[in-house]
Design an enzyme around this catalytic site. Structure first.
Site, PDB file in Angstrom:
ATOM      1  N   HIS A  19      68.978  59.597  63.973  1.00  0.00           N
ATOM      2  CA  HIS A  19      68.804  58.480  65.011  1.00  0.00           C
ATOM      3  C   HIS A  19      70.316  57.901  64.788  1.00  0.00           C
ATOM      4  CE1 HIS A  19      68.517  54.867  67.614  1.00  0.00           C
ATOM      5  NE2 HIS A  19      68.994  54.288  66.361  1.00  0.00           N
TER       6      HIS A  19
ATOM      7  N   LYS B 174      66.150  60.888  59.535  1.00  0.00           N
ATOM      8  CA  LYS B 174      64.634  60.544  59.733  1.00  0.00           C
ATOM      9  C   LYS B 174      63.901  61.324  58.890  1.00  0.00           C
ATOM     10  CE  LYS B 174      65.449  59.679  64.990  1.00  0.00           C
ATOM     11  NZ  LYS B 174      64.840  60.024  66.149  1.00  0.00           N
TER      12      LYS B 174
ATOM     13  N   ASN C 297      63.856  64.918  65.581  1.00  0.00           N
ATOM     14  CA  ASN C 297      65.467  65.418  65.552  1.00  0.00           C
ATOM     15  C   ASN C 297      66.043  64.761  64.582  1.00  0.00           C
ATOM     16  OD1 ASN C 297      65.334  62.682  66.156  1.00  0.00           O
ATOM     17  ND2 ASN C 297      66.388  62.965  68.433  1.00  0.00           N
TER      18      ASN C 297
HETATM   19  P1  CMP Z   1      66.254  58.431  68.751  1.00  0.00           P
HETATM   20  O1  CMP Z   1      67.834  58.826  69.141  1.00  0.00           O
HETATM   21  O2  CMP Z   1      65.814  57.882  67.473  1.00  0.00           O
HETATM   22  O3  CMP Z   1      65.860  57.483  69.789  1.00  0.00           O
HETATM   23  C1  CMP Z   1      64.404  57.336  70.407  1.00  0.00           C
HETATM   24  C2  CMP Z   1      63.486  58.491  69.797  1.00  0.00           C
HETATM   25  O4  CMP Z   1      62.380  58.780  70.551  1.00  0.00           O
HETATM   26  C3  CMP Z   1      64.492  59.865  69.563  1.00  0.00           C
HETATM   27  O5  CMP Z   1      65.629  59.861  69.003  1.00  0.00           O
HETATM   28  C4  CMP Z   1      63.548  60.715  69.671  1.00  0.00           C
HETATM   29  O6  CMP Z   1      62.869  60.999  68.200  1.00  0.00           O
HETATM   30  C5  CMP Z   1      62.145  60.501  70.439  1.00  0.00           C
HETATM   31  N1  CMP Z   1      62.248  60.920  71.748  1.00  0.00           N
HETATM   32  C6  CMP Z   1      62.935  60.666  72.805  1.00  0.00           C
HETATM   33  N2  CMP Z   1      62.435  61.263  73.926  1.00  0.00           N
HETATM   34  C7  CMP Z   1      61.363  61.812  73.519  1.00  0.00           C
HETATM   35  C8  CMP Z   1      60.455  62.874  74.251  1.00  0.00           C
HETATM   36  N3  CMP Z   1      60.630  63.108  75.345  1.00  0.00           N
HETATM   37  N4  CMP Z   1      59.353  63.158  73.662  1.00  0.00           N
HETATM   38  C9  CMP Z   1      59.231  62.784  72.000  1.00  0.00           C
HETATM   39  N5  CMP Z   1      60.293  61.951  71.668  1.00  0.00           N
HETATM   40  C10 CMP Z   1      61.279  61.484  72.137  1.00  0.00           C
END
Ligand code: CMP
Length: 139
Positions: free
Chosen positions: A114, A8, A111
């Protein structure tokens, strides 16, 4: 089996893409395709459409369009589950030691990476970035 990872914008911007790719290769994943992409708002909305009712959706789309991200199609046996093991829990605070998110994620949203969450999702997500002809065969 093939799955999709996206390193990301937070991790690419922090100069961690190479280290993360190296970790994935060390975990047995082979790169079938890779592309540095600056997602448009429409692309990020479509990719994360399943989350459109969630409170974090607009913020997630803004984050995912904030800079280049590295989309990678990865192959190994049991690729979907094994990649999720290697990257760790969505929230870095809950991720196991040594996982990509424990090492590099800043927050639950920013984070670092993905990964597709199921084989059907993986097929759709790989196709989102890579037409079949761009999925190189392994030597
Ligand atoms: P990803 O695995 O890309 O799938 C959905 C994304 O949404 C996740 O990683 C995070 O980047 C984001 N995400 C999921 N839950 C939350 C949350 N509670 N608050 C903010 N971002 C979130």
């Amino acid at each position: 089996m093939i799955t999709l990872a996206i390193i990301k914008p937070d991790a690419v911007g922090a100069g961690k893409a190479g280290k993360i790719l190296a970790q994935l290769e060390s975990a047995g994943f082979k790169i079938r395709a890779a592309r540095l992409v600056k997602l448009t708002t429409a692309q990020a909305e479509a990719f994360y459409a399943v989350h459109r009712e969630r409170p974090f959706y607009r913020s997630l789309v803004a984050f995912m369009t904030s800079g280049p991200a590295l989309a990678v199609a990865l192959q190994r046996d049991d690729a979907v589950a094994r990649l999720r093991d290697v990257i760790g829990a969505t929230d870095p605070a809950e991720a196991k030691p040594g996982t990509v998110r424990k090492l590099y994620a800043e927050s639950k949203e920013r984070n670092a990476i993905h990964a597709s969450d199921a084989p059907e999702t993986a097929a759709r997500e790989v196709a989102f970035f890579f037409p079949e002809r761009e999925l190189h065969e392994l030597a």
